[in-house]
Write an enzyme that holds these catalytic residues in place. Structure first.
Site, short mmCIF file in Angstrom:
data_model
loop_
_atom_site.label_atom_id
_atom_site.label_comp_id
_atom_site.label_asym_id
_atom_site.label_seq_id
_atom_site.Cartn_x
_atom_site.Cartn_y
_atom_site.Cartn_z
N LYS A 1 -17.10 -4.23 12.92
CA LYS A 1 -17.51 -5.46 13.55
C LYS A 1 -18.97 -5.38 14.01
CE LYS A 1 -14.61 -7.46 16.55
NZ LYS A 1 -14.26 -8.85 16.22
N ARG A 7 -15.21 -6.27 23.11
CA ARG A 7 -14.25 -6.08 22.04
C ARG A 7 -14.38 -4.70 21.43
NH1 ARG A 7 -13.19 -11.67 19.41
NH2 ARG A 7 -14.89 -12.83 20.33
N GLY A 10 -5.50 -6.18 15.60
CA GLY A 10 -4.59 -6.37 16.72
C GLY A 10 -4.17 -5.10 17.43
N ARG A 34 -16.29 -9.95 7.32
CA ARG A 34 -15.79 -8.67 6.77
C ARG A 34 -15.28 -8.93 5.36
NH1 ARG A 34 -10.62 -8.21 10.88
NH2 ARG A 34 -9.69 -10.19 10.28
N HIS A 60 18.22 9.27 -9.60
CA HIS A 60 18.52 8.74 -10.92
C HIS A 60 18.28 7.23 -10.96
CE1 HIS A 60 21.23 7.05 -14.00
NE2 HIS A 60 20.77 8.07 -14.71
N SER A 119 3.66 19.72 -21.41
CA SER A 119 3.78 18.49 -20.65
C SER A 119 4.41 18.88 -19.32
CB SER A 119 4.66 17.49 -21.39
OG SER A 119 4.78 16.33 -20.61
N CYS A 164 4.41 14.27 -17.45
CA CYS A 164 5.36 13.20 -17.76
C CYS A 164 6.35 13.00 -16.61
CB CYS A 164 6.08 13.48 -19.06
SG CYS A 164 7.08 14.97 -19.04
N TYR A 172 -3.71 13.80 -20.86
CA TYR A 172 -3.14 12.48 -20.62
C TYR A 172 -2.12 12.54 -19.50
CZ TYR A 172 1.02 14.18 -23.03
OH TYR A 172 2.12 14.91 -23.37
#
Lengths: 872, 872
Positions: free
Chosen positions: A24, A94, A103, A338, A454, A762, A829, A849
């Site tokens: 602010k 403030r 808040g 902002r 699962h 992997s 993976c 990857y």
């Protein structure tokens, strides 16, 4: 040495000084600097907050002098005097931290009022009602925030006076009533604190500053910081600003606005205002604010000025702004600007538009959108306007939203779906047996299991909404109902699931369909142009493969063959195989499976159009393919022509105490090589047939759960022999790879040995996380939520890769692997492949990857681009 | 370059050349060198074997020349000629590897016989029957071993001729019959091989040498090597030795002897002989051999010579020798000497005696006894003379032997034991609920579970015989019987278990009690004087603690508090705690447990006499404390005054898919701190009370299953606060430590962080092995045996620490831990703490101690001494 500066007058700082001045304060300074009309004021730095906390609430030396000097400057600039009866200066005090904590901390308005200044102000404004109302508000706010008196005390007085006067709204209070309220408020302060309400403005100011700094460490603020990963040592700044009033009559007003539409991203000034009102009135919702366009008619010059201001701000900040303004007697003041929060839709659109407008670069645009936010774009969502009756909350296991009738078993889900009915499958936990029911359901709700149970994994793979581990629900499968406390939900009752929040909602709620707009595609193309990490998908069916390619997958990183085993036409052959007495019987059953599995692969290869497809050999323990319920066993016995006893014997023989650590993965292939052989045969016959048709395929055989070198070498030999034999028989040319999943800690330790033999790794980070932590992902719901609450774990390690522990093993695996084989292809993976911070880790670990569920591909693509762009 | 030497004449080599000459060849050379009468001969080296295998059965250049030269030398030394009709030289051709592989490879005797030399030999010996018998034996042996003709072919001919002649024994065959046999044998050779039996001695010799080298890679030999961890590249040597005959009349004979009693170790010449016989006759058992003492009367000079020889050999080899000898016409020949195999009793006695005799040093003595061998000394064993009807074989999970009546449940076991009946508890698998039944039983037999299943671990802890994972037995709890194929064993039937072999035996077999002789104690004291690694024990009761101290434990490394929870008087309070609705109810139940747990600790501390006692806080998941069977649930409901439904609900709520990776260890203490608090209270109240009585105690609180630093710090704080409060209340001085178990891979990775806070580490290698491999120790029976068979794993990693995988994590943990805290006390308390090669690993890893079950303490002490002595 130059004396340290603890206070900055607006205009002395700038937007780059957020850490010191708070968001602010930095923006108020910035706006002042660029000539935006801002009520004058100054900021006490966050550094003071930290020193104050550290030194037992002692302020650094010289701070008082600096504050005094700045107050003097403020008086000078405004032409008003603090505490002066004639022309009193009122200020707001403030908080404002570097990171927005809406808040969470405290604010005091109208500071400087006392009987003297009230009188002066009445004379000045000729508006006694306004001044008295401001005074009673100030006492209430100061009493509550600074003096710690519960606001109920004041509310009660207010209510009583309103009743006496037979009025309902605060605005209806007349001068007499307000005077009485001020009196009663002050009496209450005296009663509670045993001291008079402080009347000296300087004392009020000092007390208010203390209160704001103290509020940094109130419980609410600490909890909020913990929840949002905000460090405790940021501290808050204190902004002291001259008051302006939007409630000084019909030429005054107040409003909030966004420079673009925060919901759609549309480039149109967007906001609301109220005439003759204070900021809190806009928020409170008692009076209905007007659309900002109307201001054009109400006060044309102010509107035009406001438009100039927002354009200037957006050009200056190069991002959509969220502003607050007040009009005092026809004069415009900006109270705040902002960066505006926005939906994913808006984020994407604003970013792409701003590139078109020349405001930002493509790189900026890519970095503007948080990868996780994209999730919103890829699933149905609950209509934000709908009223919700939330009856329970579980883990938001798979995003999206779903409405349907409750059913308690997979078969019923399947049957009702066939009849065209939408259902929600509710289970204690799901098992692979439930797959068809899950596929048939709109969404899944389970009482147990974590984010990678699962149910969660399969649902995410299906792009289907799922709430898991909703521990509060008690399912009674006999009576076909579930209870949450006293609420009873019966079969066929309608519920709605919000997979983004984990909320279970009673009844039907309107859902909003996902939209894939043009800007989204554009942004993803930009992201692709920056990223170096590949993105593949976890897909088990031609359907999933097709969706994945549409979402931009560059291959399949994990094709789980077992999921194919559960379809109705196959499960019978699978069970026949399991129940077979010997290898001859098993091979007979496997021969039945072969053509089915082969046709699956043909479908998948076709869908992937020559992209690499990593196929994992059978992984789960065999018992998962046998039924559990008495009735199902009976049915199976009848079906198979064997006794129930025999099936039960087999189930007992296959029972394991800890199936996750049991007879599965490559251990199955070692003890039942004929299963692996059938699968390899299916893969390569499918491949060769397509190659003969001129279709490109790139199969990669993945051997799961390897922990000892010889497991791999034995199975590699088996696969290679079979593959080469088939390729020779078909007389085609076909490149393929044989690699392994690294998912056992021991595999990371001996990764160099394995890499001598394996052509790719992997990382199966689900299992690796389970074993590295010793956590069963099906059971973590019992304690991990408490672990996160207590700060033992920062995040659920099944959602966000644990860089310290699991990550160390992954790094070890990558380093040892590449040491043995320089060009070793490495991917991940596990479920982490679609989680942005984990994607960043994979990028840094120099993987080739990541592979994730189809519906997370865009997230992974964007996260990979972020990881690369952040490197610089 | 000097030409490589491939052949050594006896005397050219020596006992240190075992690798090159094989054990037999090296010792024959050695004996020749020191003047022991040995039939002359020479050895073809193991190197030739390896070259032969490698180069497609081609011999190295020059070998033939060397063999010829040595044959010439042999002819010269013996005065006989190979193939000569007048004075023929006959030889034996035998294999001989560096490591003894009894009966695994082939031998040919009497080589050099053909019609010519047979005639010559008959003239020379005037014993046609002997010569012909030798001839037919030679053809049979050569035919089988070298020509590969199944021995049944020859046996059949022999039987037919015996039938024709109406005789039963080979020795009754007359000359005519033998001539016929020779004829028929040769005809059979021609029939099967299509070639005449080779008559030229040189050809016979070459073919025999080939056959012996080939035998190194026959299936039997390969399997034996795999089974006994013998490397394939050792190779065998070939020994060619002139024949001597013990069957040349009544002045001839043959025998085997040990220089001391191999069963008891007594220093007395021990052996058997037969006059007019060949070596195989002694072994075959057709004629009963005489005790060696009798030879003194039969042939005094030979006996005296033999005594001289054995004394000379023992003095030379400085160890007990196992010798074979032949007397040919009154002349003694030694055919073999080797280190004699012995029982554990004998090993200990011989080693200690030889130190007393000045033959060896104390260090030698300590190294002479294999640590694992001591197991024999510590448990009951099956009478080796007993006839056994073995009906099944399982895993030898806990050594010893037991006889008793079969029972199928723990309660019955307990009840019958109370009545004074000996029982064997037979279960599919055991759970902590069965503890009292296990304690009451003589031995335990389970159908499932591996070497570190619950049954195995608990049984070893109790020093009780256990056979686990006997997968062949099918238990029917309803009909109270188990089946092995067609054999049905009913409740109350008597069986015997051999925990050393895993054999299940029908009926009662005589057992032999363990003896702890004086020499054993002496040897252990010597071992203690060398070792630097401490040895503690895993003990949960005052009784176990007492036994441990007697066995030499230097502390308790693992006291499992949960075992105390299962006793009848406690389990009720434990269940009350679990079923409690809230913390108030839990605390009430815990208050009942407190005095019981405290009294346990008092008993244990007293038994340990001031030695350190590491107490692990509650580890297993709570569901283990609840009953499973319908009846037990009913009983419990009645007992607790709650509904069965409520208990079942709780069981369902506590159910976990993979309890090993579930809500247990410190995870329990985090979610239910009141349990940990009660335990800490019990530990420190017990300690302080004893200190007040002037009794020394050294408590160490161990927090299990730590995987994240904060788990430890939270619980350390809890324990420390409670402990210090109690110590202060009692007003005593008490040192204590708070440390952790390192049993989760992640704990090894962050060991440095943990060591900053923890005062000791104890590696829980059972769990660490489970998680590093991803093996559930309860389920590995399903595939680990096959893994070992296929060479994927060398050993069951739950028995022998996996140095490569788990060991790497342990080393990482030790290094990181000591880096953060130089004097960090480190031990191991998994099952591996009592396994010699794992103990050696711990020594090398610089741990402070190992901790093992009481009955393995001497093994660990000796293994620790070996590890230290082998360092040099």
């Amino acid at each position: 040495m130059k004396k340290k500066k603890y206070v900055y007058f607006f205009g002395e700082g700038g937007k780059e000084m957020k850490a010191l001045l708070g968001g602010k304060g930095a923006n108020l300074s910035e706006m002042t600097k660029i000539g935006i009309p801002v009520p004058q004021g100054f900021t006490i730095t966050t550094e003071v907050c930290n020193l104050y906390s550290k030194n037992n609430k002692e302020y650094p030396e010289g701070l008082d002098v600096e504050i005094e000097a700045n107050m003097n400057k403020l008086e000078e600039k405004t032409g008003k005097k603090f505490g002066n009866k004639k022309n009193p200066l009122l200020v707001s005090v403030r908080s404002g931290a570097a990171v927005s904590m809406p808040g969470m901390m405290d604010t005091i308005l109208n500071l400087g009022l006392n009987p003297d200044t009230v009188q002066g102000l009445i004379e000045l404004t000729k508006n006694e009602r306004f001044v008295l109302d401001s005074y009673r508000r100030f006492i209430q706010m100061f009493g509550n925030v600074v003096l710690g008196i519960s606001s109920e005390n004041f509310e009660k007085i207010l209510e009583e006076v309103k009743e006496e006067n037979k009025i309902k709204l605060d605005t209806e209070l007349n001068i007499k009533a307000l005077q009485k309220i001020v009196e009663l408020y002050k009496a209450k302060v005296k009663e509670v604190t045993n001291e008079d309400f402080p009347e000296k403005p300087n004392i009020q100011l000092n007390m208010a500053i203390n209160a704001v700094f103290d509020s940094w460490n109130n419980e609410r603020a600490i909890a909020y910081r913990k929840l949002n990963d905000i460090p405790d040592n940021l501290g808050t700044a204190v902004n002291i600003q001259s008051m302006v009033f939007g409630n000084m009559g019909n030429d005054s007003g107040t409003g909030v606005a966004f420079t673009r539409n925060p919901s759609t991203g549309e480039k149109r000034f967007f906001g609301e205002y109220l005439m003759n009102a204070q900021g809190e009135d806009v928020v409170a919702g008692i009076r209905t604010p007007k659309e900002i366009e109307k201001l054009k008619k109400d006060m044309p010059p102010v509107y035009n000025q406001l438009v100039d201001v927002y354009k200037k701000l957006e050009l200056h900040y190069k991002d959509m702004q969220d502003i607050e303004f007040t009009i005092e007697k026809g004069k415009l003041f900006l109270l705040q600007t902002r960066t505006g929060k926005r939906t994913a839709h808006a984020a994407v659109k604003v970013a792409v538009d701003m590139v078109d407008e020349g405001l930002i670069t493509k790189q900026d645009a890519v970095l503007r959108v948080e990868p996780n936010q994209l999730d919103q774009l890829l699933h149905k969502t609950i209509d934000p306007k709908a009223k919700l009756e939330v009856i329970a909350k579980g883990l938001p296991a798979s995003p999206g939203a779903a409405v349907g009738s409750v059913v308690f078993d997979a078969k019923k889900a399947h049957d009702l779906n066939e009849e065209g009915k939408k259902v929600i499958l509710v289970r204690n936990e799901t098992s692979p047996e439930d797959i068809e029911g899950m596929a048939a359901a709109q969404g899944i709700l389970t009482a147990r299991g974590g984010m990678t149970s699962h149910a969660a994994v399969v649902a995410r793979g299906m792009g289907k909404c799922c709430i898991a581990g909703c521990e509060k629900i008690r399912i009674n499968e006999k009576t076909k109902e579930f209870k949450i406390g006293d609420v009873v939900i019966k079969e066929n009752d309608t519920i709605t699931l919000n997979g983004n929040t984990g909320e279970v909602i009673l009844g039907e709620v309107r859902l909003i369909d996902p939209e894939l707009k043009g800007e989204f595609k554009t942004l993803m193309q930009w992201a692709d142009s920056y990223r170096t990490l590949g993105v593949r998908t976890n897909a088990d069916t031609p359907h999933d493969a097709k969706i994945s390619v549409e979402f931009g997958a560059e291959g399949i990183g994990l094709c789980r063959t077992e999921h194919m085993f559960f379809q109705e036409d196959r499960i019978k052959a699978v069970r026949e195989m399991i129940l077979a007495e010997d290898i001859v019987g098993r091979k007979k059953a496997l021969d039945k499976l072969l053509p089915m599995q082969k046709s699956d692969f043909i479908g998948i290869f076709k869908a992937m159009k020559g992209l690499p497809v990593t196929i994992r050999l059978l992984d789960p323990p065999l018992h998962e393919f046998l039924p559990q319920a008495k009735d199902d066993i009976k049915y199976l016995a009848h079906e198979m022509g064997v006794t129930e006893e025999k099936i039960e014997e087999k189930i007992t023989a296959l029972h394991e105490m800890n199936p996750m650590l049991g007879h599965r993965g490559c251990r199955l292939a070692i003890t039942y090589p004929e299963i692996a052989e059938m699968q390899v045969k299916a893969i390569f016959e499918a491949s060769c047939e397509l190659v003969k048709q001129g279709i490109k395929v790139m199969p990669e055989v993945m051997i799961p759960l390897v922990g000892a070198l010889k497991e791999f070498t034995i199975l590699k030999k088996l696969a290679k022999n079979k593959a080469d034999e088939i390729i020779k028989d078909y007389g085609v040319e076909l490149d393929y790879k044989i690699g392994t999943m690294i998912e056992i800690p021991r595999a990371c330790i001996i990764a160099d040995q394995i890499a001598h033999e394996a052509e790719f790794f992997s990382f199966g980070t689900n299992d690796l996380t389970q074993m590295t932590f010793g956590f069963s992902r099906d059971d973590v719901g019992k304690f991990v939520p408490e672990y996160i609450e207590k700060g033992i774990l920062e995040k659920d390690p099944f959602q966000v890769l644990d860089k310290e522990g699991v990550g160390s093993l992954v790094k070890m695996g990558v380093e040892k692997g590449r040491k043995a084989r320089k060009d070793l292809k490495i991917g991940i993976c596990g479920e982490h492949g679609g989680e942005p911070s984990s994607v960043e880790f994979c990028h840094k670990a120099k993987m080739n990857y990541v592979s994730c569920s189809p519906y997370r591909i865009p997230i992974a693509r964007l996260a990979a681009a972020h990881a690369k762009l952040k490197e610089k």
